[in-house]
Motif scaffolding. Structure first.
Motif, PDB file in Angstrom:
ATOM      1  N   GLU A 152      -2.721  35.535   0.748  1.00  0.00           N
ATOM      2  CA  GLU A 152      -1.556  35.872   0.825  1.00  0.00           C
ATOM      3  C   GLU A 152      -1.429  37.245  -0.263  1.00  0.00           C
ATOM      4  O   GLU A 152      -0.225  38.020   0.157  1.00  0.00           O
ATOM      5  N   TYR A 166       0.612  39.895   2.120  1.00  0.00           N
ATOM      6  CA  TYR A 166       2.215  39.916   1.562  1.00  0.00           C
ATOM      7  C   TYR A 166       2.419  40.831   0.475  1.00  0.00           C
ATOM      8  O   TYR A 166       3.663  41.285   0.146  1.00  0.00           O
ATOM      9  N   PHE A 193       4.996  40.961   8.216  1.00  0.00           N
ATOM     10  CA  PHE A 193       4.886  40.152   7.086  1.00  0.00           C
ATOM     11  C   PHE A 193       5.962  40.497   6.164  1.00  0.00           C
ATOM     12  O   PHE A 193       5.660  41.227   4.943  1.00  0.00           O
ATOM     13  N   GLU A 236       8.708  40.372   2.914  1.00  0.00           N
ATOM     14  CA  GLU A 236       8.579  39.888   1.576  1.00  0.00           C
ATOM     15  C   GLU A 236       9.450  38.477   1.727  1.00  0.00           C
ATOM     16  O   GLU A 236      10.289  38.170   2.627  1.00  0.00           O
TER      17      GLU A 236
END
Length: 203
Positions: free
Chosen positions: A99, A103, A201, A203
C-alpha cells in the motif's frame, strides 16, 4: 470536536510508540524473535497512520511515512530470521509495504511485488479461502485488472493460484528513490508533485 479527535489520535499513537519502543529496548540484545518483529510491525502501522493524518492536515508528512516503510522492512527481516518467510505477520508487513509503494510512493513494480508476496505468504500459511487471504487476493486481482490483466488470470488469482514470479518482470519499472520522495514533501516550500500512476491509484 475536530480538536478533540486530533488529541485522541495523537494520544493513542504516542502510547503505541512508547510501548513498541520499550519492547525494542528490552529485546535489543536478544536474538531475532517474533515478538520483536511484531512490535516493529505495530510501530510501522502507527507511523503510517501518523503520516497520513499529517498529510490530510496539509503538514509535512513524508519523513514519517518513509520511516514507516523502513520500519516494515526491518520488521520483515526480523520475522524471516525468527520465524521463516512464511509467517502470519509477514502477510501484513508485505501488505503494508504494498500500500505504501502503490498509494504513496507511486512505485508500481515495488507495490505489485509486495502485494504478490503478501498473497503468497497468506496462501501457503492460511489457504486461499481464509477471509483475510481471500480479501487480499481480490484486492490484488482488482489492481492488476486496471493494468489490463486478462479475466482468466484474474479469476485464477482470486482462486488462490498466483502466476510465476517471472511474470512480474513485465511490469514497468519506475525505481522511485525513497529518499528523494521524502525530500520532495509537497507540504514543504518548493516541493513537486506526488509522482506518476495517479490515474491508476488515486488517493
Amino acid at each position: 470536536s475536530s480538536a478533540e479527535d486530533d488529541v485522541t489520535w495523537q494520544m493513542w499513537l504516542d502510547r503505541s510508540r512508547v510501548a513498541t519502543d520499550e519492547v525494542q529496548k528490552m529485546l535489543a540484545r536478544c536474538p531475532p524473535s517474533g515478538v520483536l518483529g511484531r512490535a516493529m510491525l505495530v510501530a510501522g502501522v502507527a507511523l503510517l497512520v501518523r503520516g497520513d493524518k499529517l498529510r490530510d492536515a496539509g503538514e509535512p508528512h513524508r519523513k514519517i511515512l518513509a520511516a514507516a516503510a523502513k520500519t516494515f522492512m526491518t520488521s520483515e527481516i526480523i520475522l524471516c530470521k525468527a520465524l521463516g518467510p512464511v509467517n502470519e505477520s509477514s502477510i501484513y508487513t508485505h501488505g503494508n509495504l504494498a500500500e505504501f509503494y502503490l498509494y504513496r510512493l507511486r512505485d508500481l513494480l515495488k507495490g505489485i511485488v509486495a502485494f504478490y508476496e503478501s498473497c503468497y505468504v497468506g496462501i501457503h500459511l492460511l489457504g486461499p479461502t481464509h477471509p483475510n487471504v481471500a480479501s487480499k487476493l481480490q484486492e490484488f486481482s482488482s489492481i492488476l485488472s486496471q493494468l489490463g490483466l486478462p479475466p482468466g488470470l484474474r479469476a485464477s488469482i482470486e482462486g488462490g493460484k498466483l502466476p510465476s514470479r517471472n511474470w512480474l518482470s513485465a511490469i514497468p519499472r519506475l525505481d522511485v528513490s525513497l529518499d528523494a520522495w521524502e525530500a520532495a514533501d509537497p507540504a514543504l516550500a518548493g516541493a513537486q508533485t506526488e509522482g506518476q500512476f495517479t490515474a491508476y491509484f488515486p488517493e
